[in-house]
Design an enzyme around this catalytic site. Structure first.
Site, PDB file in Angstrom:
ATOM      1  N   HIS A   7       0.826  -1.209   0.000  1.00 35.15           N
ATOM      2  CA  HIS A   7       0.000   0.000   0.000  1.00 35.15           C
ATOM      3  C   HIS A   7       0.856   1.253   0.000  1.00 35.15           C
ATOM      4  O   HIS A   7       2.047   1.199   0.319  1.00 35.15           O
ATOM      5  CB  HIS A   7      -0.970   0.044   1.189  1.00 35.15           C
ATOM      6  CG  HIS A   7      -0.324   0.028   2.541  1.00 35.15           C
ATOM      7  ND1 HIS A   7      -0.035  -1.120   3.237  1.00 35.15           N
ATOM      8  CD2 HIS A   7       0.101   1.046   3.345  1.00 35.15           C
ATOM      9  CE1 HIS A   7       0.517  -0.820   4.399  1.00 35.15           C
ATOM     10  NE2 HIS A   7       0.622   0.487   4.490  1.00 35.15           N
ATOM     11  N   HIS A  79       3.921   7.103   3.702  1.00 40.53           N
ATOM     12  CA  HIS A  79       4.870   5.996   3.535  1.00 40.53           C
ATOM     13  C   HIS A  79       4.417   5.048   2.443  1.00 40.53           C
ATOM     14  O   HIS A  79       3.261   5.089   2.015  1.00 40.53           O
ATOM     15  CB  HIS A  79       5.080   5.217   4.847  1.00 40.53           C
ATOM     16  CG  HIS A  79       3.883   4.501   5.386  1.00 40.53           C
ATOM     17  ND1 HIS A  79       3.006   5.055   6.284  1.00 40.53           N
ATOM     18  CD2 HIS A  79       3.412   3.247   5.165  1.00 40.53           C
ATOM     19  CE1 HIS A  79       2.062   4.183   6.589  1.00 40.53           C
ATOM     20  NE2 HIS A  79       2.275   3.068   5.930  1.00 40.53           N
ATOM     21  N   GLU A 130       7.726   1.122   5.003  1.00 45.40           N
ATOM     22  CA  GLU A 130       7.233   0.074   5.886  1.00 45.40           C
ATOM     23  C   GLU A 130       7.460  -1.256   5.173  1.00 45.40           C
ATOM     24  O   GLU A 130       7.239  -1.350   3.975  1.00 45.40           O
ATOM     25  CB  GLU A 130       5.724   0.290   6.130  1.00 45.40           C
ATOM     26  CG  GLU A 130       5.056  -0.760   7.007  1.00 45.40           C
ATOM     27  CD  GLU A 130       3.559  -0.497   7.191  1.00 45.40           C
ATOM     28  OE1 GLU A 130       2.943   0.194   6.350  1.00 45.40           O
ATOM     29  OE2 GLU A 130       3.012  -1.007   8.177  1.00 45.40           O
TER      30      GLU A 130
HETATM   31 CO    CO Z   1       1.242   1.252   6.288  1.00 45.63          CO
END
Ligand code: CO
Length: 134
Positions: A7, A79, A130
């Site tokens: 994502h 992020h 991440e």
């Molecule tokens: Co995330």
């Protein structure tokens, strides 16, 4: 090592307005808002054919994205999340490569109930990264 883009997270000042933009202007499928008190965010998931966009808004006091929104009042990309098969192996490799892991270096349970780590933006082209074990 990294696999699919899981994502992209975007912090927004108005979650309903952002969900409306993605649903109506961009014609995407969006979820209902989901409160994640443990993570200090409310999120709307935008499902795309090949990945997700996560719209994030601060929830409660001391939200980890509160300062980001103060610095970026109209919102912005927060992020990107890449999938890895084995988060501990990924962490060890990153440390060997000289990358900095945020926090104490131990994976935490992320917004999807899976182990995640965050990597220092200065080591990754100015982008908070991440990694999530899938
Ligand atoms: Co995330």
């Amino acid at each position: 090592m990294i696999g699919r883009l899981n994502h992209v997270a975007i912090v927004v000042p108005d979650l309903a307005a952002a969900a409306n933009t993605y649903a109506n202007t961009l014609g995407a499928q969006v979820s209902e808002p989901l409160e994640l008190p443990d993570h200090g965010v409310t999120t709307v998931f935008v499902e795309l054919p090949n990945t997700k966009i996560e719209l994030l808004h601060p929830l409660g006091e001391g939200s980890p994205i509160g300062k980001f929104l103060e610095k970026n009042p109209s919102g912005g990309m927060h992020h990107v999340c890449y999938e890895v098969e084995d988060i501990l192996a990924a962490r060890d490799r990153l440390l060997e490569e000289g990358a900095r892991i945020l926090g104490d270096g131990e994976p935490k349970t992320g917004a999807h109930g899976k182990p995640v780590l965050f990597l220092h933006p200065k080591d990754f082209c100015g982008t908070l990264v991440e990694i999530e074990q899938v």
